[in-house]
Write a protein that holds these residues in place. Structure first.
Motif, short mmCIF file in Angstrom:
data_model
loop_
_atom_site.label_atom_id
_atom_site.label_comp_id
_atom_site.label_asym_id
_atom_site.label_seq_id
_atom_site.Cartn_x
_atom_site.Cartn_y
_atom_site.Cartn_z
N GLN A 230 0.80 -1.23 0.00
CA GLN A 230 0.00 0.00 0.00
C GLN A 230 0.82 1.28 0.00
OE1 GLN A 230 -3.31 0.19 2.81
NE2 GLN A 230 -3.23 -2.02 3.00
N ASP A 231 2.07 1.17 0.43
CA ASP A 231 2.91 2.37 0.46
C ASP A 231 3.67 2.55 -0.85
OD1 ASP A 231 4.58 0.22 0.70
OD2 ASP A 231 5.84 1.11 2.26
N GLY A 232 3.35 1.71 -1.84
CA GLY A 232 3.98 1.87 -3.14
C GLY A 232 5.30 1.15 -3.30
N GLU A 424 13.58 11.82 -16.38
CA GLU A 424 13.03 12.74 -15.38
C GLU A 424 11.73 12.16 -14.79
OE1 GLU A 424 14.34 13.83 -18.31
OE2 GLU A 424 16.13 14.45 -17.18
N ASP A 425 10.84 11.71 -15.68
CA ASP A 425 9.59 11.12 -15.21
C ASP A 425 9.87 9.88 -14.36
OD1 ASP A 425 8.18 13.02 -16.49
OD2 ASP A 425 7.52 11.75 -18.17
N PHE A 426 10.87 9.13 -14.81
CA PHE A 426 11.23 7.91 -14.09
C PHE A 426 11.59 8.24 -12.64
CE2 PHE A 426 14.21 4.74 -12.55
CZ PHE A 426 13.60 3.54 -12.92
N ILE A 430 9.41 7.00 -9.42
CA ILE A 430 10.02 6.12 -8.42
C ILE A 430 9.93 6.77 -7.05
CG2 ILE A 430 12.23 5.26 -7.59
CD1 ILE A 430 10.97 3.49 -9.72
N GLU A 431 10.20 8.05 -7.01
CA GLU A 431 10.16 8.77 -5.75
C GLU A 431 8.76 8.71 -5.13
OE1 GLU A 431 12.70 9.86 -4.21
OE2 GLU A 431 11.49 10.59 -2.53
N ALA A 456 15.77 2.49 -6.73
CA ALA A 456 14.86 1.50 -7.31
C ALA A 456 15.65 0.34 -7.89
CB ALA A 456 14.02 2.15 -8.40
N THR A 457 15.10 -0.85 -7.76
CA THR A 457 15.72 -2.02 -8.36
C THR A 457 14.77 -2.59 -9.41
OG1 THR A 457 14.81 -3.32 -6.55
CG2 THR A 457 17.11 -2.69 -6.38
N ILE A 458 15.34 -3.41 -10.28
CA ILE A 458 14.48 -4.10 -11.24
C ILE A 458 13.84 -5.25 -10.49
CG2 ILE A 458 14.39 -5.43 -13.38
CD1 ILE A 458 16.82 -3.81 -14.34
N ARG A 459 12.54 -5.15 -10.29
CA ARG A 459 11.85 -6.20 -9.55
C ARG A 459 11.79 -7.47 -10.35
NH1 ARG A 459 13.71 -5.68 -5.90
NH2 ARG A 459 12.40 -7.27 -4.98
#
Length: 489
Positions: A230-232, A424-426, A430-431, A456-459
RNA sequence: CGGGGUGUAGCGUAGCCCGGUAUCGCGCCUGCUUUGGGAGCAGGAGGCCGUCAGUUCGAAUCUGGCCACCCCGACCA
């Protein structure tokens, strides 16, 4: 608002901790990083365990048990494996205590082990050492074994259920005659996990493959199911590994094929742990407490009598007891909360905190009208309904709630999944949290750079990844499809 | 392993600056009245104030060390 629980919006991590403690799932223990799983929490785990165990048996696996201790020398036989786990192993060096000079118990230096024992962080090595003896011929294959066990990984930082020093899990270890068959097994068990997560936990998951960096130490390929909390943040909920012939070679496990030749066997391993408890909690719960999917809830229906004067107590208890029996008769797990030491309001809050899916309240008014008050934990609604046929209504409600929870979680994930095409969007996405589907050039260097820049990692590389020409979000190099990025637990 | 917290009754806390063995709430026990969203009144039990040492006639309070746990970060499932 529920007393004693921090609101999610205020402090998500604290909300999670409060929930685990206040709902009576677990306690901190005297040992750093280790938890006590309390009866209510364990009851949920038992339900998970039983459901999974049934699925394992249905796919031809048998349970066995291998030792907690692994000789140190076993560990070093598979190079990548030892690299992956060496930094977090507990080691047994002595086998006896004695009374010291100051009256304190101390380790007896005389009782030093010839070879130290590693407390298993996973059991590939000790199991493959046995498999060497178990497997002679292609007729011994496939060998399909699972074990339910505890393991120890000396983590720097722990969190209740999500990452504890000691945890409970199951680990499947299979041996096959061909790579194809082992790969099939790997994917099959991934499907078992995904089905379990979605059908039992009501938690949608994405099936995928890990990148080389995120791969299990010693595996050729690591498959995973990833869920969004839920927290993303993403949570790896289960893994299934194609181990190739790595362990067969390390432990010299060969078999005679039908043509009389000798070949190394092909292996898989797969596991889910008490971490699933954390996933379950974070998937559905709210500021009032736990929200449990009916299929895993230890108590599905709680019946609360509303007393009105001492003379009504026995009448109401009888009426509730009858209701309980009716619910039990249709297979519901139902609890009667007829204690006189708490008032209804307190009980309501208490059972909400514990995540009981449905509450039935019965007062004198209901007895007169032939009704009961039915409350749903997931939607926090309550309605007055006819008492007749209430057990079947509840039974139906279980399905509805299970479905509602899944759909809600799925909607949430969809609303938190973004396709992004520029750097930039990325970074912004992620943030803000959520899953970000973006192009990646396939290099470990890029993966590392992205991780350092954004955390961020590649899930995973989704199994259903669409073939789509694009350019890497970071390097601009060509890419054939999107992978999923997220901050993760 | 770095940074930040916190340790006083089962839980949450006041007291600490300015030393005199501890406050309040919840919970617990007894009794009565209650019971449709966390009950009210009355009475009661429960504490080596994280730990060790120092200062002092006297330490929850001052000084020093240690320990534990939590949170954030690096590492990992």
């Amino acid at each position: 608002m529920a007393k004693e629980i921090t609101e999610r919006s205020q402090d998500y991590a604290q909300w999670y901790n409060d929930l685990v403690i206040r709902a009576g799932l677990a306690d901190y223990s005297a040992v750093r990083g280790c938890m006590v799983i309390k009866p209510y929490g364990f009851a949920i785990w038992e339900r998970m365990r039983d459901a999974l165990d049934t699925k394992f048996k249905a796919t031809g696996h048998q349970n066995a048990y291998f030792p907690l201790f692994i000789p140190k020398s076993f560990f070093s036989k598979e190079a990548a494996h030892v690299d992956g786990f060496a930094k977090e192993c507990a080691v047994v060096t002595h086998y006896r205590l004695r009374n010291g000079a100051d009256g304190q118990i101390e380790v007896d230096p005389q009782a030093k082990l010839e070879e130290e024992l590693i407390v298993r962080p996973t059991s590939e090595t000790i199991i493959w050492n046995s498999y060497r003896d178990w497997i002679q011929s292609y007729r011994d294959l496939p060998l399909l074994i699972n074990q339910w066990a505890n393991v120890v990984r000396w983590e720097m930082r722990t969190r209740l259920f999500l990452r504890t020093t000691e945890f409970l899990w199951q680990e499947g270890h299979t041996a096959h005659a061909t790579a194809e068959e082992a790969i099939h097994e790997t994917k099959q068990m991934l499907d078992v996990y995904a089905d379990f997560a979605e059908q039992w936990m009501a938690m949608p998951v994405i099936k995928g493959v890990k990148t080389e960096q995120e791969r299990f130490a010693g595996a050729v390929d690591t498959y995973c199911i990833e869920a969004l909390m839920q927290d993303g943040k993403a949570l790896q909920a289960g893994t299934s590994h194609f181990l190739g012939q790595n362990f067969a070679k390390a432990f010299d496990v060969q078999f005679a094929n039908a043509q009389g030749g000798r070949e190394y066997v092909w292996a898989t391993s797969w596991g889910v742990s008490t971490r699933l408890m954390g996933a379950l909690i974070m998937a559905h719960s709210d500021d009032q407490g736990l929200v449990l999917p009916p299929m895993l809830a230890p108590v599905q229906v709680v019946v609360v009598p509303i007393y009105k004067g001492a003379d009504t107590i026995s009448v109401l208890r009888d009426a509730c007891q009858k209701l309980v029996h009716e619910c039990q008769a249709v297979g519901l797990r139902v609890e009667l909360d007829a204690e006189d030491n708490a008032r209804p309001g307190w009980k309501f809050a208490h059972h909400e905190l514990r995540g009981v899916p449905v509450r039935i309240a019965v007062g004198m008014r209901d007895l007169e009208n032939g009704t009961v008050e039915l409350a749903r934990r997931d939607l926090q609604t309550k309605t007055t309904v006819s008492r007749d046929g209430i057990a079947l209504v509840c039974q139906q409600l279980m399905n509805e709630i299970q479905e509602t929870l899944f759909n809600k979680a799925l909607d949430f994930r969809r609303s938190m999944t973004f396709e992004v095409d520029n750097w930039e969007d990325f970074q912004r996405r992620i943030e803000a949290g959520g899953l970000v589907a973006a192009h990646w050039d396939g290099s470990g260097a890029t993966e590392t750079a992205i991780k350092e820049a954004t955390k961020a990692t590649i899930r995973c590389i989704p199994l259903d990844q669409k073939s789509e020409a694009g350019s890497c979000i970071y390097s601009g190099q060509p890419s054939q499809g999107r992978v999923l990025f997220a901050k993760a637990y």
